[in-house]
Motif scaffolding. Structure first.
Motif, PDB file in Angstrom:
ATOM      1  N   THR A  87       0.837  -1.203   0.000  1.00 17.48           N
ATOM      2  CA  THR A  87       0.000   0.000   0.000  1.00 17.48           C
ATOM      3  C   THR A  87       0.867   1.245   0.000  1.00 17.48           C
ATOM      4  OG1 THR A  87      -0.130  -0.047   2.405  1.00 17.48           O
ATOM      5  CG2 THR A  87      -1.890  -1.159   1.194  1.00 17.48           C
ATOM      6  N   ALA A  88       0.288   2.345  -0.450  1.00 16.47           N
ATOM      7  CA  ALA A  88       1.016   3.617  -0.498  1.00 16.47           C
ATOM      8  C   ALA A  88       1.245   4.143   0.911  1.00 16.47           C
ATOM      9  CB  ALA A  88       0.235   4.629  -1.318  1.00 16.47           C
ATOM     10  N   PRO A  89       2.409   4.770   1.155  1.00 19.85           N
ATOM     11  CA  PRO A  89       2.627   5.392   2.461  1.00 19.85           C
ATOM     12  C   PRO A  89       1.616   6.515   2.701  1.00 19.85           C
ATOM     13  CG  PRO A  89       4.677   5.242   1.209  1.00 19.85           C
ATOM     14  CD  PRO A  89       3.560   4.918   0.260  1.00 19.85           C
ATOM     15  N   THR A  90       1.168   6.662   3.905  1.00 17.60           N
ATOM     16  CA  THR A  90       0.271   7.764   4.273  1.00 17.60           C
ATOM     17  C   THR A  90       0.998   8.685   5.234  1.00 17.60           C
ATOM     18  OG1 THR A  90      -0.660   6.431   6.063  1.00 17.60           O
ATOM     19  CG2 THR A  90      -1.804   6.380   3.947  1.00 17.60           C
ATOM     20  N   MET A  91       0.749   9.978   5.064  1.00 20.19           N
ATOM     21  CA  MET A  91       1.461  10.965   5.861  1.00 20.19           C
ATOM     22  C   MET A  91       0.523  11.604   6.874  1.00 20.19           C
ATOM     23  SD  MET A  91       3.759  14.208   4.623  1.00 20.19           S
ATOM     24  CE  MET A  91       2.456  14.793   3.567  1.00 20.19           C
ATOM     25  N   GLN A  92       0.835  11.414   8.126  1.00 22.71           N
ATOM     26  CA  GLN A  92       0.109  12.060   9.215  1.00 22.71           C
ATOM     27  C   GLN A  92       1.010  13.004   9.997  1.00 22.71           C
ATOM     28  OE1 GLN A  92      -3.153  11.604   9.558  1.00 22.71           O
ATOM     29  NE2 GLN A  92      -3.178  10.055   7.926  1.00 22.71           N
ATOM     30  N   SER A  93       2.315  12.727   9.948  1.00 19.69           N
ATOM     31  CA  SER A  93       3.263  13.493  10.757  1.00 19.69           C
ATOM     32  C   SER A  93       4.187  14.349   9.898  1.00 19.69           C
ATOM     33  CB  SER A  93       4.089  12.542  11.634  1.00 19.69           C
ATOM     34  OG  SER A  93       5.077  13.232  12.351  1.00 19.69           O
ATOM     35  N   ALA A  94       5.054  13.703   9.080  1.00 21.84           N
ATOM     36  CA  ALA A  94       6.038  14.486   8.319  1.00 21.84           C
ATOM     37  C   ALA A  94       6.740  13.606   7.296  1.00 21.84           C
ATOM     38  CB  ALA A  94       7.072  15.104   9.265  1.00 21.84           C
ATOM     39  N   ILE A  95       7.353  14.261   6.323  1.00 23.24           N
ATOM     40  CA  ILE A  95       8.339  13.628   5.440  1.00 23.24           C
ATOM     41  C   ILE A  95       9.699  13.938   6.062  1.00 23.24           C
ATOM     42  CG2 ILE A  95       9.319  13.554   3.117  1.00 23.24           C
ATOM     43  CD1 ILE A  95       6.662  14.655   2.084  1.00 23.24           C
ATOM     44  N   ARG A  96      10.506  12.913   6.265  1.00 22.03           N
ATOM     45  CA  ARG A  96      11.757  13.098   7.002  1.00 22.03           C
ATOM     46  C   ARG A  96      12.946  12.601   6.178  1.00 22.03           C
ATOM     47  NH1 ARG A  96      10.432  10.310  10.835  1.00 22.03           N
ATOM     48  NH2 ARG A  96      11.879   8.535  10.904  1.00 22.03           N
ATOM     49  N   PHE A  97      13.946  13.469   6.028  1.00 21.67           N
ATOM     50  CA  PHE A  97      15.210  13.114   5.383  1.00 21.67           C
ATOM     51  C   PHE A  97      16.244  12.845   6.474  1.00 21.67           C
ATOM     52  CE2 PHE A  97      13.033  14.611   1.844  1.00 21.67           C
ATOM     53  CZ  PHE A  97      13.790  14.657   0.681  1.00 21.67           C
ATOM     54  N   GLU A  98      16.900  11.686   6.420  1.00 19.14           N
ATOM     55  CA  GLU A  98      17.932  11.351   7.390  1.00 19.14           C
ATOM     56  C   GLU A  98      19.255  11.102   6.674  1.00 19.14           C
ATOM     57  OE1 GLU A  98      16.835   8.073   9.847  1.00 19.14           O
ATOM     58  OE2 GLU A  98      15.276   9.199  10.927  1.00 19.14           O
ATOM     59  N   ASN A  99      20.155  12.098   6.777  1.00 24.32           N
ATOM     60  CA  ASN A  99      21.500  11.993   6.184  1.00 24.32           C
ATOM     61  C   ASN A  99      21.454  11.571   4.707  1.00 24.32           C
ATOM     62  OD1 ASN A  99      22.981  12.629   8.611  1.00 24.32           O
ATOM     63  ND2 ASN A  99      22.414  10.578   9.360  1.00 24.32           N
ATOM     64  N   VAL A 100      20.590  12.217   3.961  1.00 23.29           N
ATOM     65  CA  VAL A 100      20.386  11.854   2.551  1.00 23.29           C
ATOM     66  C   VAL A 100      21.536  12.385   1.697  1.00 23.29           C
ATOM     67  CG1 VAL A 100      18.937  12.222   0.536  1.00 23.29           C
ATOM     68  CG2 VAL A 100      17.898  11.634   2.731  1.00 23.29           C
ATOM     69  N   VAL A 101      22.077  11.488   0.881  1.00 20.49           N
ATOM     70  CA  VAL A 101      23.148  11.817  -0.060  1.00 20.49           C
ATOM     71  C   VAL A 101      22.686  11.416  -1.450  1.00 20.49           C
ATOM     72  CG1 VAL A 101      25.539  11.356  -0.748  1.00 20.49           C
ATOM     73  CG2 VAL A 101      24.938  11.479   1.684  1.00 20.49           C
ATOM     74  N   LEU A 102      23.011  12.240  -2.440  1.00 17.45           N
ATOM     75  CA  LEU A 102      22.716  11.895  -3.836  1.00 17.45           C
ATOM     76  C   LEU A 102      23.927  12.245  -4.679  1.00 17.45           C
ATOM     77  CD1 LEU A 102      20.627  10.836  -5.898  1.00 17.45           C
ATOM     78  CD2 LEU A 102      20.050  13.213  -6.353  1.00 17.45           C
ATOM     79  N   GLN A 103      24.472  11.232  -5.332  1.00 16.08           N
ATOM     80  CA  GLN A 103      25.618  11.439  -6.228  1.00 16.08           C
ATOM     81  C   GLN A 103      25.457  10.522  -7.432  1.00 16.08           C
ATOM     82  OE1 GLN A 103      29.445  11.144  -4.380  1.00 16.08           O
ATOM     83  NE2 GLN A 103      30.566  11.607  -6.259  1.00 16.08           N
ATOM     84  N   PHE A 104      25.420  11.120  -8.638  1.00 13.82           N
ATOM     85  CA  PHE A 104      25.268  10.334  -9.845  1.00 13.82           C
ATOM     86  C   PHE A 104      26.586   9.675 -10.221  1.00 13.82           C
ATOM     87  CE2 PHE A 104      21.728  13.462 -10.835  1.00 13.82           C
ATOM     88  CZ  PHE A 104      20.731  12.558 -10.540  1.00 13.82           C
ATOM     89  N   ASP A 105      26.488   8.564 -10.949  1.00 14.64           N
ATOM     90  CA  ASP A 105      27.684   7.850 -11.399  1.00 14.64           C
ATOM     91  C   ASP A 105      28.573   8.773 -12.227  1.00 14.64           C
ATOM     92  OD1 ASP A 105      26.732   5.589 -10.188  1.00 14.64           O
ATOM     93  OD2 ASP A 105      25.869   4.746 -12.024  1.00 14.64           O
ATOM     94  N   GLY A 106      29.852   8.768 -11.906  1.00 13.55           N
ATOM     95  CA  GLY A 106      30.808   9.571 -12.666  1.00 13.55           C
ATOM     96  C   GLY A 106      30.923  11.008 -12.212  1.00 13.55           C
ATOM     97  N   ALA A 107      30.037  11.466 -11.315  1.00 13.01           N
ATOM     98  CA  ALA A 107      30.098  12.853 -10.841  1.00 13.01           C
ATOM     99  C   ALA A 107      31.246  13.019  -9.854  1.00 13.01           C
ATOM    100  CB  ALA A 107      28.776  13.242 -10.188  1.00 13.01           C
ATOM    101  N   ALA A 108      31.919  14.171  -9.917  1.00 10.56           N
ATOM    102  CA  ALA A 108      33.062  14.420  -9.045  1.00 10.56           C
ATOM    103  C   ALA A 108      32.628  14.672  -7.606  1.00 10.56           C
ATOM    104  CB  ALA A 108      33.865  15.614  -9.568  1.00 10.56           C
ATOM    105  N   ALA A 109      31.454  15.260  -7.438  1.00  6.59           N
ATOM    106  CA  ALA A 109      30.971  15.596  -6.097  1.00  6.59           C
ATOM    107  C   ALA A 109      29.487  15.304  -6.015  1.00  6.59           C
ATOM    108  CB  ALA A 109      31.240  17.077  -5.801  1.00  6.59           C
ATOM    109  N   PRO A 110      28.965  15.045  -4.819  1.00  5.46           N
ATOM    110  CA  PRO A 110      27.523  14.772  -4.685  1.00  5.46           C
ATOM    111  C   PRO A 110      26.686  16.020  -4.895  1.00  5.46           C
ATOM    112  CG  PRO A 110      28.572  14.819  -2.526  1.00  5.46           C
ATOM    113  CD  PRO A 110      29.672  14.916  -3.533  1.00  5.46           C
TER     114      PRO A 110
END
Length: 593
Positions: free
Chosen positions: A343-366
């Motif tokens: 089932t789809a997540p339901t939101m009652q409290s919050a959307i929370r990011f915890e130490n999120v990192v995003l770096q594409f393949d081949g990129a020098a920096a995130p």
């Protein structure tokens, strides 16, 4: 090449669900009836020639049977006409069946590629040039159709060759062997031309791709091109591409037509030798020589057709490799579909990011490094920061378009992962900076969000988006055609239509990605007023450079170089003269004054 041909034939058999075999059977029937029409010429000629009966009796295998025939000339002529009629009807049935089968198969292939692109992960699709996808979807798949047609023509030619050679063997096996050896020799001598066709096919794929990029870039950016008066530069680029394609095509045509010329002249010479050998060496009678000559005249073009079909096939076959590589690539990069029962997540409290990192393949920096933030349910959160700071990336992560390469995202206590990401997006409404509108009616554009929406649903969404006033004033109302990319409306009106479309799906989470950055103050305030009315009804994440789109925010998060440099309540940050928000507010105040 043999392996590719085997794979292509298996692919066609699977794609057409075996129907291609039925088409081949019809080809064989056409060939047999054509062959029978030639066989019947033997008793016809014998009936015309008083000494023909004895000649018929000397034919191998069928001589005794033909010698027993006592059919009159009129009856033989009627039989000949009937055979030709049956052959023509079978040929028509074969052509129609093959056309329907191939059309369905190529449509299925195009749809398969289209679906694989659509179902691929966003980070993969976003890095692909639309012109390249368009080239494969249209140009390369059309060349696959050409390869399939050439392969079928090749198979039909081979069937007819076998039938004609078998008929020639029934009349005089020595001459049948002579014709086969001559045709095979000529076919072998033209092998270099077929190799050239394969190389030319690979060149065509590359040249058409470059040409398509130039065309699509110009058409999508024609406004910019005209504003800079660089139409001639684009025309020059296209002219250079066309020159290269033309030179390559003419160069290949000069070689391939030389092969055809060689085949025709050599066939004529061998036909003359054929007749001489049949009459002077084997002392065959006129009926047999006439039938053999007719068979030879039919066989020689078949060998030439075999060469032409192979050239066309080898020229178009590289497109099959290209299409299958693209389908394989996008299929491997497909977004994970939710398992049954998830089932789809339901939101009652919050959307929370915890130490999120995003770096594409081949990129020098995130793009993002160690992001920790909360988007509280039912409140408005604003992301601010310079271009390239990571605001839109956070929005894409929050709606489940992108996957973090490090850290986790939660909807309340439910991790946002591959198993539920697509389901979560059904709860999200999105308004981009440049709203996408089809060249269709307003109703069609709005129902993209909810195809089952009623008239009342649409009117409620337009009212919430502060758009009902100008839509109601239109002579055709919701049946108004918006024009290409929505040119029938102003920028502010397009944005409010896009907002209404996002609200039509009754989202739990609304993302506004710089939705007013290109608008004037009046339109910004109109959209801001519409959003303020939504406070408390749903969770809103707004990305903005203008304070008019963030002064109603409950929380503000400032980003720079993919990291959070400031976050807090709007009021407290606005009062701090050293905060990023205070400096942004002061900058806008100076612009207004």
């Amino acid at each position: 090449m043999i392996g590719t041909t085997r794979a292509f034939a298996s692919f066609l058999l699977e794609l057409t669900r075996g129907r291609i075999a039925i088409a081949l059977a019809l080809m064989i029937l056409v060939g047999l009836t054509e062959g029978l029409s030639l066989v019947i010429l033997i008793p016809l000629l014998a009936a015309v020639d008083p000494g023909g009966a004895a000649e018929m009796g000397r034919l191998p295998l069928i001589g005794d049977w033909l010698g027993t025939l006592t059919l009159s000339l009129p009856l033989l002529l009627v039989g000949f006409v009937l055979l030709i009629a049956v052959q023509a009807m079978l040929a028509r049935a074969k052509s129609l069946y093959l056309a329907r089968t191939m059309h369905r198969a190529i449509d299925q292939l195009r749809l398969q590629l289209f679906e694989s692109v659509g179902m691929a992960r966003w980070e993969v699709t976003a890095r692909t040039r639309p012109a390249d996808i368009n080239h494969v979807l249209l140009g390369e798949i059309d060349r696959v159709r050409s390869a399939a047609s050439s392969l079928l023509a090749l198979m039909q030619t081979m069937v007819m060759l076998l039938i004609y050679i078998a008929l020639a063997a029934l009349v005089a096996w020595e001459m049948a062997l002579f014709a086969s050896l001559v045709g095979s020799l000529l076919f072998f001598l033209l092998y270099p031309v077929r190799r050239k066709a394969t190389r030319f096919g690979h060149d065509l794929s590359r040249m058409f791709q470059e040409q398509n990029v130039t065309l699509l870039e110009f058409l999508t950016g024609i406004r910019v091109a005209k504003s800079f008066v660089i139409e001639e530069e684009y025309a020059g680029r296209l002219r250079r591409h066309l020159d290269v394609v033309r030179q390559k095509t003419i160069g290949f045509a000069s070689i391939s037509t030389l092969g055809t010329l060689f085949f025709q002249v050599a066939s004529a010479a061998f036909a003359a030798i054929f007749v001489y050998v049949a009459a002077a060496v084997f002392t065959l009678g006129l009926p047999r020589i006439a039938v053999l000559l007719l068979i030879f005249v039919r066989v020689a073009p078949r060998f030439s057709g075999l060469q032409d079909s192979l050239q066309q096939y080898f020229t178009a076959l590289p497109a099959f490799d290209n299409v299958m590589q693209q389908i394989g690539f996008y299929t491997r990069e497909a977004e994970t579909l939710p398992a049954p029962g998830v089932t789809a997540p339901t939101m009652q409290s919050a959307i929370r990011f915890e130490n999120v990192v995003l770096q594409f393949d081949g990129a020098a920096a995130p793009l993002l490094g160690g992001i920790c933030l909360d988007v509280p349910a039912g409140e408005v959160t604003a992301l601010i920061g310079p271009s390239g700071s990571g605001k839109s990336t956070i929005a894409d992560l929050a709606m489940g378009l992108l996957r973090p390469t490090g850290g986790r995202i939660f909807i309340d206590d439910t991790p946002l992962d591959d198993g539920n990401r697509r389901l979560w997006r059904k709860s999200v409404g999105f308004v981009p900076q440049d709203p996408f509108l089809l060249n269709d009616t307003l109703a069609v554009n709005l129902r993209i969000a909810d195809p089952q929406a009623t008239q009342g649903d649409i009117e409620r969404a337009l009212t919430l988006a502060n758009a009902m006033g100008f839509v109601a004033a239109l002579p055709d109302g919701l049946d108004t055609v918006v024009g290409e990319r929505g040119t029938r409306f102003s920028g502010g009106e397009r944005q409010r239509i896009a907002l209404a479309r996002a609200l039509l799906r009754q989202p739990a989470f609304l993302i506004l990605d710089e939705a007013t950055s290109a608008l004037d103050w009046e339109n910004q305030e109109a959209i801001a007023a519409a959003i303020k009315r939504l406070r408390g009804q749903l969770t809103i994440l707004t990305i903005a450079h203008r304070p008019s789109m963030m002064d109603f925010a409950d929380h503000v998060i400032a980003l720079q170089d993919g990291r959070i440099v400031e976050q807090g309540k709007f009021g407290s940050l606005a009062r701090d003269p050293h905060s990023h928000l205070a400096r942004l507010l002061a900058s806008e105040q100076r612009e207004r004054s």
